[in-house]
Design a protein around this motif. Structure first.
Motif, PDB file in Angstrom:
ATOM      1  N   VAL A  45       0.836  -1.192   0.000  1.00 58.65           N
ATOM      2  CA  VAL A  45       0.000   0.000   0.000  1.00 58.65           C
ATOM      3  C   VAL A  45       0.876   1.249   0.000  1.00 58.65           C
ATOM      4  O   VAL A  45       1.844   1.342   0.759  1.00 58.65           O
ATOM      5  CB  VAL A  45      -0.946   0.013   1.218  1.00 58.65           C
ATOM      6  CG1 VAL A  45      -1.707   1.324   1.314  1.00 58.65           C
ATOM      7  CG2 VAL A  45      -1.915  -1.159   1.139  1.00 58.65           C
ATOM      8  N   GLN A  46       0.538   2.178  -0.864  1.00 59.46           N
ATOM      9  CA  GLN A  46       1.198   3.478  -0.913  1.00 59.46           C
ATOM     10  C   GLN A  46       0.194   4.522  -0.429  1.00 59.46           C
ATOM     11  O   GLN A  46      -0.967   4.517  -0.837  1.00 59.46           O
ATOM     12  CB  GLN A  46       1.630   3.819  -2.343  1.00 59.46           C
ATOM     13  CG  GLN A  46       2.242   5.180  -2.529  1.00 59.46           C
ATOM     14  CD  GLN A  46       3.576   5.324  -1.843  1.00 59.46           C
ATOM     15  OE1 GLN A  46       3.646   5.391  -0.623  1.00 59.46           O
ATOM     16  NE2 GLN A  46       4.638   5.341  -2.618  1.00 59.46           N
ATOM     17  N   THR A  47       0.640   5.411   0.465  1.00 60.37           N
ATOM     18  CA  THR A  47      -0.210   6.493   0.952  1.00 60.37           C
ATOM     19  C   THR A  47       0.433   7.824   0.582  1.00 60.37           C
ATOM     20  O   THR A  47       1.618   8.030   0.828  1.00 60.37           O
ATOM     21  CB  THR A  47      -0.409   6.414   2.477  1.00 60.37           C
ATOM     22  OG1 THR A  47      -1.026   5.161   2.795  1.00 60.37           O
ATOM     23  CG2 THR A  47      -1.284   7.555   2.979  1.00 60.37           C
ATOM     24  N   ILE A  48      -0.375   8.675  -0.005  1.00 60.11           N
ATOM     25  CA  ILE A  48       0.061  10.002  -0.415  1.00 60.11           C
ATOM     26  C   ILE A  48      -0.749  11.005   0.401  1.00 60.11           C
ATOM     27  O   ILE A  48      -1.980  10.962   0.392  1.00 60.11           O
ATOM     28  CB  ILE A  48      -0.178  10.216  -1.919  1.00 60.11           C
ATOM     29  CG1 ILE A  48       0.623   9.187  -2.713  1.00 60.11           C
ATOM     30  CG2 ILE A  48       0.156  11.639  -2.327  1.00 60.11           C
ATOM     31  CD1 ILE A  48       0.170   9.021  -4.135  1.00 60.11           C
ATOM     32  N   TYR A  93      -4.592   9.835   0.455  1.00 63.40           N
ATOM     33  CA  TYR A  93      -5.123   8.811  -0.439  1.00 63.40           C
ATOM     34  C   TYR A  93      -4.207   7.598  -0.379  1.00 63.40           C
ATOM     35  O   TYR A  93      -2.988   7.740  -0.497  1.00 63.40           O
ATOM     36  CB  TYR A  93      -5.201   9.337  -1.885  1.00 63.40           C
ATOM     37  CG  TYR A  93      -5.714   8.307  -2.850  1.00 63.40           C
ATOM     38  CD1 TYR A  93      -7.054   7.951  -2.859  1.00 63.40           C
ATOM     39  CD2 TYR A  93      -4.852   7.660  -3.722  1.00 63.40           C
ATOM     40  CE1 TYR A  93      -7.534   6.987  -3.725  1.00 63.40           C
ATOM     41  CE2 TYR A  93      -5.321   6.689  -4.601  1.00 63.40           C
ATOM     42  CZ  TYR A  93      -6.660   6.357  -4.593  1.00 63.40           C
ATOM     43  OH  TYR A  93      -7.112   5.394  -5.441  1.00 63.40           O
ATOM     44  N   SER A  94      -4.795   6.412  -0.175  1.00 62.14           N
ATOM     45  CA  SER A  94      -4.025   5.166  -0.117  1.00 62.14           C
ATOM     46  C   SER A  94      -4.542   4.201  -1.166  1.00 62.14           C
ATOM     47  O   SER A  94      -5.747   4.139  -1.439  1.00 62.14           O
ATOM     48  CB  SER A  94      -4.163   4.497   1.255  1.00 62.14           C
ATOM     49  OG  SER A  94      -3.633   5.318   2.261  1.00 62.14           O
ATOM     50  N   TRP A  95      -3.627   3.418  -1.744  1.00 52.29           N
ATOM     51  CA  TRP A  95      -4.010   2.378  -2.700  1.00 52.29           C
ATOM     52  C   TRP A  95      -2.918   1.331  -2.763  1.00 52.29           C
ATOM     53  O   TRP A  95      -1.762   1.594  -2.445  1.00 52.29           O
ATOM     54  CB  TRP A  95      -4.321   2.958  -4.071  1.00 52.29           C
ATOM     55  CG  TRP A  95      -3.165   3.565  -4.799  1.00 52.29           C
ATOM     56  CD1 TRP A  95      -2.478   4.685  -4.465  1.00 52.29           C
ATOM     57  CD2 TRP A  95      -2.549   3.082  -5.994  1.00 52.29           C
ATOM     58  NE1 TRP A  95      -1.490   4.944  -5.372  1.00 52.29           N
ATOM     59  CE2 TRP A  95      -1.512   3.969  -6.326  1.00 52.29           C
ATOM     60  CE3 TRP A  95      -2.780   1.984  -6.820  1.00 52.29           C
ATOM     61  CZ2 TRP A  95      -0.704   3.797  -7.436  1.00 52.29           C
ATOM     62  CZ3 TRP A  95      -1.981   1.828  -7.931  1.00 52.29           C
ATOM     63  CH2 TRP A  95      -0.956   2.715  -8.237  1.00 52.29           C
ATOM     64  N   GLU A  96      -3.310   0.127  -3.160  1.00 53.97           N
ATOM     65  CA  GLU A  96      -2.348  -0.973  -3.283  1.00 53.97           C
ATOM     66  C   GLU A  96      -1.714  -0.927  -4.675  1.00 53.97           C
ATOM     67  O   GLU A  96      -2.409  -0.890  -5.686  1.00 53.97           O
ATOM     68  CB  GLU A  96      -3.041  -2.315  -3.084  1.00 53.97           C
ATOM     69  CG  GLU A  96      -2.085  -3.479  -3.113  1.00 53.97           C
ATOM     70  CD  GLU A  96      -2.760  -4.803  -2.833  1.00 53.97           C
ATOM     71  OE1 GLU A  96      -2.448  -5.786  -3.555  1.00 53.97           O
ATOM     72  OE2 GLU A  96      -3.594  -4.861  -1.925  1.00 53.97           O
TER      73      GLU A  96
END
Length: 139
Positions: A45-48, A93-96
């Protein structure tokens, strides 16, 4: 754009208009990106997190509109996101990251931000995508 690198897991970028480009009575804001992981491993997961500040007072801007797009090195859109800054002047915003993404690719984060009484601004930063810890190591 100025890059400030802290720990291995965080990268922060700040971009601001040059002072001489602004009229003395105009309002403007600065935006900072906090990229949770750089590089990030596929499947993680990356969180911006985006924070907006008044350029003159450094006060956080609440209720600003944030529209973003994440693209790979081929400018293929991977994700789009939108929202408003919270009571701390932040939007996250987070997404895999897809497990099938290209190895050693640069992903570009583009943000279009606007707030009442401020001119609209466009900002960009990048982060790298890697394979698993073992898949990046040659035999």
């Amino acid at each position: 754009m100025t890059d400030i690198t802290g720990s291995n897991e965080s990268k922060r970028s700040v971009q601001e208009l040059k002072t001489e480009d602004r009229s003395p009575n105009s309002k403007s804001f600065s935006l900072s990106f906090n990229i949770d992981r750089d590089p990030v491993i596929r499947g993680h997961v990356q969180t911006i997190t985006v924070a907006l500040y008044d350029s003159n007072t450094n006060v956080r801007i609440v209720g600003a509109k944030v529209i973003g797009q994440i693209t790979d090195s081929f400018d293929s859109i991977k994700k789009e996101f939108a929202g408003t800054t919270d009571t701390k002047g932040e939007f996250s915003y987070s997404w895999e990251i897809p497990k099938t993404g290209r190895l050693n690719d640069d992903y570009k984060v583009k943000v279009d931000a606007s707030a009442s009484g401020y001119p609209r601004e466009l900002y960009t930063t990048i982060f790298k995508v890697r394979g698993s810890h073992n898949s990046d190591t040659p035999f």
